[in-house]
Design an enzyme around this catalytic site. Structure first.
Site, short mmCIF file in Angstrom:
data_model
loop_
_atom_site.label_atom_id
_atom_site.label_comp_id
_atom_site.label_asym_id
_atom_site.label_seq_id
_atom_site.Cartn_x
_atom_site.Cartn_y
_atom_site.Cartn_z
N LYS A 107 0.83 -1.21 0.00
CA LYS A 107 0.00 0.00 0.00
C LYS A 107 0.86 1.25 0.00
O LYS A 107 0.66 2.18 0.78
CB LYS A 107 -0.95 -0.03 1.18
CG LYS A 107 -1.93 -1.17 1.05
CD LYS A 107 -2.99 -1.12 2.08
CE LYS A 107 -4.01 -2.21 1.78
NZ LYS A 107 -4.28 -3.04 2.89
N TYR A 109 3.62 3.63 -2.87
CA TYR A 109 4.18 3.83 -4.19
C TYR A 109 5.66 4.20 -4.09
O TYR A 109 6.19 4.39 -3.00
CB TYR A 109 3.43 4.95 -4.92
CG TYR A 109 1.96 4.68 -5.08
CD1 TYR A 109 1.52 3.64 -5.89
CD2 TYR A 109 1.01 5.44 -4.41
CE1 TYR A 109 0.16 3.38 -6.04
CE2 TYR A 109 -0.34 5.20 -4.55
CZ TYR A 109 -0.75 4.16 -5.36
OH TYR A 109 -2.09 3.91 -5.50
N ILE A 114 2.31 6.98 0.41
CA ILE A 114 1.27 6.07 0.87
C ILE A 114 0.11 6.04 -0.13
O ILE A 114 -0.21 7.03 -0.77
CB ILE A 114 0.79 6.42 2.29
CG1 ILE A 114 0.10 7.77 2.35
CG2 ILE A 114 1.97 6.38 3.28
CD1 ILE A 114 -0.53 8.10 3.69
N CYS A 115 -0.52 4.88 -0.23
CA CYS A 115 -1.62 4.69 -1.17
C CYS A 115 -2.91 5.25 -0.58
O CYS A 115 -3.38 4.79 0.45
CB CYS A 115 -1.78 3.20 -1.48
SG CYS A 115 -3.18 2.85 -2.54
N LEU A 116 -3.46 6.24 -1.25
CA LEU A 116 -4.71 6.85 -0.81
C LEU A 116 -5.74 6.91 -1.94
O LEU A 116 -6.75 7.58 -1.81
CB LEU A 116 -4.44 8.28 -0.30
CG LEU A 116 -3.54 8.42 0.90
CD1 LEU A 116 -3.27 9.88 1.20
CD2 LEU A 116 -4.15 7.75 2.11
#
Length: 161
Positions: A107, A109, A114-116
């Site tokens: 989660k 990149y 952070i992946c949101l």
């Protein structure tokens, strides 16, 4: 979003100035609103004994960094985080990065961002220009830490400091 998060977010002041880093005096006005919102969010957290981050920016408000922490099993996990304000801000949410966790979770990149995308970005898009940095922390970084830190600890990917 749980009820406590909804209650907290409802107390964070909404922003009104639609301006990005290239908008001169309007950007200065936006930064005043951002700081007011961040100060209120910090006050809310301290009042509810939920202090979990500190943050500061460069003089122009285009580069932000700070520390965030998460308590899990009575141990504190602390991380440096950072982000640059996108040129298209506030239409585009800032991409928060925790560089030291890069490659430790799916989660995330490149660069430790952070992946949101699935949950937060559509919410942000519906709330332009009213959401700001405090909202990105409350609705983006905080839930990400709550979901990922326990997973990283249980898989021996991180240790408390």
């Amino acid at each position: 979003m749980d009820n406590q998060t909804k209650q907290t977010v409802s107390q964070i002041p909404l922003l009104t100035t639609k301006a990005g880093p290239r908008d001169g005096d309007k950007w200065i006005e936006r930064m005043k609103e951002e700081y007011t919102s961040l100060i209120k969010y910090v006050e809310i957290n301290k009042k509810s004994d939920n202090d979990w981050f500190n943050i500061e920016s460069n003089q122009m408000g285009t580069r932000w960094q700070g520390k965030c922490w998460y308590i899990y099993n009575f141990k504190k996990y602390e991380f440096d985080f950072e982000f640059d304000m996108p040129i298209t801000y506030p239409e585009t949410a800032p991409e928060i990065a925790i560089p030291e966790l890069e490659n430790k979770t799916e989660k995330m990149y490149r660069g430790g961002k952070i992946c949101l995308t699935v949950h937060f970005k559509p919410l942000w898009a519906r709330n332009v220009p009213h959401f700001g940095i405090a909202h990105a922390l409350a609705l983006g970084l905080a839930p990400w830490l709550a979901a990922e830190v326990p997973h990283l600890v249980e898989n021996n990917m991180i240790k408390d400091k």
